[in-house]
Design a protein around this motif. Structure first.
Motif, short mmCIF file in Angstrom:
data_model
loop_
_atom_site.label_atom_id
_atom_site.label_comp_id
_atom_site.label_asym_id
_atom_site.label_seq_id
_atom_site.Cartn_x
_atom_site.Cartn_y
_atom_site.Cartn_z
N ARG A 147 0.83 -1.21 0.00
CA ARG A 147 0.00 0.00 0.00
C ARG A 147 0.86 1.27 0.00
NH1 ARG A 147 -5.50 -0.54 1.30
NH2 ARG A 147 -5.46 1.60 2.12
N ALA A 148 1.98 1.24 0.72
CA ALA A 148 2.87 2.40 0.76
C ALA A 148 3.46 2.66 -0.63
CB ALA A 148 3.98 2.18 1.77
N HIS A 149 3.83 1.59 -1.32
CA HIS A 149 4.38 1.75 -2.66
C HIS A 149 3.34 2.34 -3.62
CE1 HIS A 149 6.06 1.09 -6.56
NE2 HIS A 149 5.19 0.14 -6.84
N ILE A 150 2.13 1.79 -3.59
CA ILE A 150 1.11 2.27 -4.53
C ILE A 150 0.63 3.67 -4.15
CG2 ILE A 150 -1.14 1.76 -5.55
CD1 ILE A 150 -0.51 -1.17 -5.35
N SER A 151 0.68 4.00 -2.86
CA SER A 151 0.39 5.37 -2.45
C SER A 151 1.41 6.33 -3.06
CB SER A 151 0.40 5.46 -0.92
OG SER A 151 0.18 6.79 -0.51
N SER A 152 2.66 5.88 -3.13
CA SER A 152 3.70 6.69 -3.76
C SER A 152 3.43 6.87 -5.25
CB SER A 152 5.08 6.01 -3.56
OG SER A 152 6.07 6.62 -4.35
N VAL A 153 2.90 5.83 -5.89
CA VAL A 153 2.52 5.92 -7.30
C VAL A 153 1.44 6.99 -7.48
CG1 VAL A 153 1.43 4.70 -9.23
CG2 VAL A 153 3.14 3.54 -7.83
N MET A 154 0.49 7.02 -6.55
CA MET A 154 -0.57 8.03 -6.62
C MET A 154 -0.01 9.44 -6.45
SD MET A 154 -3.63 6.11 -4.51
CE MET A 154 -4.79 7.46 -4.79
N ASP A 155 0.95 9.59 -5.55
CA ASP A 155 1.59 10.91 -5.38
C ASP A 155 2.29 11.34 -6.66
OD1 ASP A 155 0.73 11.07 -2.76
OD2 ASP A 155 2.62 10.35 -1.91
N ALA A 156 2.96 10.38 -7.32
CA ALA A 156 3.66 10.69 -8.56
C ALA A 156 2.67 11.06 -9.66
CB ALA A 156 4.52 9.50 -8.98
N LEU A 157 1.51 10.40 -9.68
CA LEU A 157 0.48 10.73 -10.65
C LEU A 157 -0.02 12.15 -10.45
CD1 LEU A 157 -1.68 7.48 -10.84
CD2 LEU A 157 -0.56 8.60 -12.77
N ARG A 158 -0.23 12.51 -9.18
CA ARG A 158 -0.69 13.88 -8.89
C ARG A 158 0.34 14.91 -9.34
NH1 ARG A 158 -1.96 11.27 -3.88
NH2 ARG A 158 -4.21 10.85 -3.71
N GLN A 159 1.60 14.61 -9.12
CA GLN A 159 2.65 15.54 -9.55
C GLN A 159 2.70 15.66 -11.06
OE1 GLN A 159 6.30 14.14 -7.79
NE2 GLN A 159 5.47 14.22 -5.71
N SER A 160 2.46 14.53 -11.76
CA SER A 160 2.51 14.58 -13.22
C SER A 160 1.38 15.43 -13.77
CB SER A 160 2.42 13.16 -13.80
OG SER A 160 1.12 12.61 -13.61
N ASP A 161 0.30 15.55 -13.02
CA ASP A 161 -0.85 16.35 -13.47
C ASP A 161 -0.56 17.83 -13.38
OD1 ASP A 161 -3.41 16.59 -14.51
OD2 ASP A 161 -4.32 16.78 -12.52
N HIS A 162 0.54 18.19 -12.69
CA HIS A 162 0.88 19.60 -12.51
C HIS A 162 2.18 19.96 -13.22
CE1 HIS A 162 -1.89 18.79 -9.12
NE2 HIS A 162 -2.28 20.03 -9.34
N THR A 163 2.65 19.07 -14.10
CA THR A 163 3.90 19.35 -14.83
C THR A 163 3.62 19.50 -16.30
OG1 THR A 163 4.31 16.95 -15.02
CG2 THR A 163 5.30 18.10 -13.17
#
Length: 217
Positions: free
Chosen positions: A201-217
Motif C-alpha cells: 500500500r505504501a508503494h502504490i500510495s507513492s505511485v498516486m503521489d507521482a500521478l498527482r505531480q505529473s498532473d501539474h507538470t
C-alpha cells in the motif's frame, strides 16, 4: 483453412488479444480500433471482433465515438488516481496473502529479483527496471493465489497503462521506488502479512503521489 481459422477464434479470444495489446503498450490511448483490420490480423469473424469491442467498452478499455468507430479509451489523471486507489486495496490484499503462502524458494527468487532491480538503478537501466518492476508485482499476485484479485488487477492495469508507462520513465522514479519494492520483498520474506500489505500500500500510495505531480507538470 481460412474459414476454419475464422471460426476458431472466439469473441473472448479477440477481447483477450486486444486487452493484452493495450497492456503491453502495442495499442495506445486514443488509437483507433478498425474492425476490418482486427478481423484480418486476428483471423476472427467480424461478429467476434464487434462483440469483443463491446465487451472491452463495458470494461472501460475501449470507447465508441459516434460516426468514428472504436478507439482505445483515454484515461484522465483523475480517473487514473481512482483506478490506482482500487489497485492499492486489491494488491495490498495480495501482499498479505502472499506472505502467508510464500515458500523458501520463492523468497530466494524475490530477493534475487530485488538485487537485479538494484543493479538496474545503479546502471541507469530504466527499461530493465521497468520490466523487473512488473515481474515483481506479477510474482506477488501469483504467490497470493487469488485468481479473482489477479483478474481485477489485470484489468485495472490495462486501463491505466498509459500513465504507468509515463511514470516508469520519469526521471528519478526508479530511485524513489526501489526502496519500496525492497521493503515489499523483505516483508514477504519475513512472512508478515500485515507488513507486506502495508509495504504494498505504501508503494502504490507513492505511485498516486507521482500521478498527482505529473498532473501539474
Amino acid at each position: 483453412m481460412g474459414v476454419n481459422a475464422v471460426r476458431a477464434v472466439s469473441q473472448a479470444e479477440v477481447a483477450d488479444a486486444v486487452r493484452r495489446a493495450i497492456l503491453a503498450g502495442d495499442l495506445v490511448a486514443g488509437q483507433r480500433l478498425v474492425e476490418a483490420e482486427l478481423t484480418e490480423s486476428l483471423g476472427a469473424s467480424r461478429g467476434a471482433v464487434r462483440g469483443a469491442l463491446i465487451d472491452l467498452t463495458h470494461e472501460g478499455l475501449v470507447e465508441r465515438i459516434a460516426n468514428r468507430g472504436a478507439r482505445v479509451r483515454v484515461v484522465t489523471v483523475e480517473e487514473a488516481l481512482q483506478i490506482t486507489e482500487v489497485r492499492m486495496a486489491v494488491e495490498g490484499l495480495c501482499g498479505a496473502k502472499a506472505a502467508e503462502r510464500i515458500t523458501d524458494a520463492e523468497i530466494a527468487d524475490l530477493r534475487e529479483l530485488g538485487e537485479l532491480m538494484r543493479g538496474c538503478v545503479d546502471t541507469g537501466d530504466v527499461v530493465g527496471y521497468s520490466r523487473l518492476n512488473q515481474q515483481l508485482h506479477e510474482s506477488v499476485i501469483r504467490i497470493a493465489a487469488q485468481p479473482v484479485a489477479a483478474e481485477v488487477i489485470s484489468r485495472l492495469r490495462a486501463r491505466n497503462v498509459r500513465h504507468q508507462f509515463r511514470l516508469a520513465y520519469r526521471p528519478g522514479r526508479p530511485q524513489a521506488s526501489l526502496p519500496q519494492h525492497l521493503a515489499i520483498i523483505e516483508a514477504l520474506a519475513a512472512r508478515d502479512p500485515e507488513a507486506a500489505q502495508a509495504a504494498v500500500r505504501a508503494h502504490i500510495s507513492s505511485v498516486m503521489d507521482a500521478l498527482r505531480q505529473s498532473d501539474h507538470t
